[in-house]
Scaffold this active site. Structure first.
Site, short mmCIF file in Angstrom:
data_model
loop_
_atom_site.label_atom_id
_atom_site.label_comp_id
_atom_site.label_asym_id
_atom_site.label_seq_id
_atom_site.Cartn_x
_atom_site.Cartn_y
_atom_site.Cartn_z
N GLU A 138 22.72 -23.61 42.65
CA GLU A 138 24.13 -23.65 43.05
C GLU A 138 24.86 -24.82 42.37
OE1 GLU A 138 21.43 -23.44 44.85
OE2 GLU A 138 21.73 -22.49 46.80
N THR B 228 -19.30 -17.42 34.74
CA THR B 228 -18.29 -17.41 33.67
C THR B 228 -18.29 -18.75 32.95
OG1 THR B 228 -16.97 -15.88 34.95
CG2 THR B 228 -15.83 -17.03 33.18
N LEU C 37 -9.84 -22.82 29.99
CA LEU C 37 -8.91 -22.55 31.08
C LEU C 37 -7.55 -23.24 30.88
CD1 LEU C 37 -11.30 -22.79 34.19
CD2 LEU C 37 -10.84 -20.82 32.72
N HIS D 143 19.58 -27.89 42.07
CA HIS D 143 19.39 -26.50 42.48
C HIS D 143 20.37 -25.61 41.72
CE1 HIS D 143 17.26 -27.52 46.55
NE2 HIS D 143 16.57 -27.88 45.48
N ARG E 246 -2.72 -21.39 26.19
CA ARG E 246 -2.58 -21.49 24.73
C ARG E 246 -1.76 -20.29 24.26
NH1 ARG E 246 -7.79 -21.88 26.04
NH2 ARG E 246 -8.38 -19.92 25.07
N GLU F 1 -9.85 -15.44 37.34
CA GLU F 1 -10.19 -14.72 36.10
C GLU F 1 -11.69 -14.40 35.99
OE1 GLU F 1 -8.59 -15.84 32.37
OE2 GLU F 1 -6.58 -16.19 33.14
N THR G 46 -17.17 -13.96 41.90
CA THR G 46 -16.00 -14.67 42.42
C THR G 46 -14.88 -13.69 42.79
OG1 THR G 46 -16.62 -16.49 40.99
CG2 THR G 46 -14.42 -16.58 41.91
N GLY H 146 -16.01 -14.60 37.43
CA GLY H 146 -16.60 -13.30 37.12
C GLY H 146 -16.65 -12.40 38.32
N TRP I 87 -15.76 -8.50 23.12
CA TRP I 87 -14.41 -8.58 23.65
C TRP I 87 -14.01 -7.20 24.14
CZ3 TRP I 87 -12.24 -12.89 24.88
CH2 TRP I 87 -12.56 -14.05 24.18
#
Ligand code: AOF
Ligand code: ZN
Length: 360
Positions: A46, A197, A205, A44, A208, A290, A295, A292, A171
């Site tokens: 600390e 999608t 998915l 952790h 990258r 993400e 969703t 479509g 795009w």
């Protein structure tokens, strides 16, 4: 405490299911030690901070700052509160309590019982904001949910079919915006897309264009129509398919069995609620949706979202599939080399006292 937050943020995306924690040790107004939590199972914040102090004798005359209450339980690592006491640090400043039911005040109690002077609530709002995924998970029993989509200047998420045939794939956002999306993926634990999608984009998915840990891939496919050749099954990363629970047609090929799971849902009931419940069971603290439109709307209608990040491109589609609509104004707007990026928040964090409590 600001420095703690800065250090803690280095762990974003790599500490799940643990929170982001930074720690600073100050002696006579000078920082003599620093550390942050990097990865679940590793020390952790600390511990790193205390280890970084060269002259350990100074700890007995120092203050320790940490954005989250030091833990008091034996998890994958021993309790930080015990270490602080053992090293004789007399004074501890804490940003926010740890709402994990195994801690939740017990760390403070442990320190106080040992005579440590404890102050809670330094930059509490900022500390809760940094760990909003962790707090949402423990408080609301669900992952933190980010919706993301790109829409045209006239608020369509997808152009009409004949336009696609004529102009090819469109795009909406530029390459810089798309790079930013990969950074976001690296920060969250799971990513979800819907059936359309999947069919239209064949997305991989994956994370990258940036270094980051793999993200858990989720998609909805009621009738299990996707091909095993789809990009979403490649790369050896974990993938979950949400299908109609009455459908058990699929046999997962041997080579994918380790990574692919099919989870049955009731498609007559709220899909968003069932997906979120599944993720809580799996201890997944954050989700980016993400698309479509169907969703995204399922999550909006169920009120199951915390943030929306919407790219508004410059193109005009004229007609097509309308983008989801959010009530309320964006919290902020930034420009990504000409793309407008709008940030929305659903429910601001509740339960923030905003007051500093000096415990002793
Ligand atoms: C701290 N400092 O840097 C972090 C804390 O399994 P473990 O031992 O790593 O414990 C995980 C829990 O400890 C986690 O759920 C959260 O409550 C707390 N995380 N606590 O004192 C830290 N990362
Ligand atoms: Zn700890």
């Amino acid at each position: 405490m600001s420095r703690c937050l800065q250090l803690a943020a280095n762990g974003l995306g790599s500490t799940y299911p643990n929170p982001l924690v930074g720690c600073v040790i100050v002696h006579q107004g000078k920082i003599i030690g620093e550390g942050w939590h990097r990865k679940a199972g590793e020390p952790h914040a600390e511990v790193h901070a205390i280890n970084s102090v060269r002259n350990k004798a100074l700890l007995k005359k120092s203050e320790l700052y940490v954005n989250l209450e030091p833990c008091s339980h034996h998890g994958r690592t021993p309790p930080c509160a015990d270490l602080i006491v053992k090293m004789g640090v007399p004074c501890v400043f804490i940003g926010s309590l740890d709402e994990n039911s195994r801690v939740n005040g017990a760390g403070v109690a442990r320190l106080e019982r040992s005579g440590c002077q404890v102050t809670v609530g330094i930059l509490e709002k900022e500390c809760r904001e940094l760990n909003r995924r962790f707090f949402t998970f423990h408080r609301r029993k669900r992952p933190y949910i980010i919706l993301k989509w790109a829409e045209s200047a006239d608020e369509f998420i997808f152009p009409a079919e004949d336009q696609v045939a004529e102009r090819g794939p469109v795009w909406i956002s530029n390459t810089y915006s798309r790079q930013l999306v990969h950074k976001w993926r690296a920060e969250e634990e799971a990513i979800l897309v819907g059936t359309r999608t999947m069919e239209q984009d064949d997305p991989s998915l994956t994370v990258r264009e940036i270094k980051g840990k793999p993200i858990l891939r989720l998609f909805i496919d009621r009738q299990l129509r996707s091909s095993w050749q789809s990009k979403v099954f490649q790369g050896g990363f974990r993938t979950v398919v949400f299908a109609d629970k009455s459908n058990n047609r699929w046999q997962i090929p041997e080579e994918l069995k380790n990574n692919v799971r099919i989870i049955g849902l009731d498609f007559e009931a709220s899909l968003a609620t069932q997906i979120v419940d599944f993720l809580f069971e799996e201890e997944v603290q954050s989700l980016i949706v993400e698309g479509g439109a169907f969703t995204l709307n399922a999550f909006i209608e169920a009120g199951l979202w915390d943030e929306a990040r919407v790219f508004r491109g410059n193109a005009l589609f004229g007609e097509g599939l309308g983008a989801p609509k959010l009530s309320g104004m964006p919290e902020k707007e930034v420009s990504i080399r000409g793309d407008r990026l709008l940030y929305y928040r659903n429910d601001p964090e509740d339960g923030i006292s905003g007051s500093i409590k000096n415990r002793t």
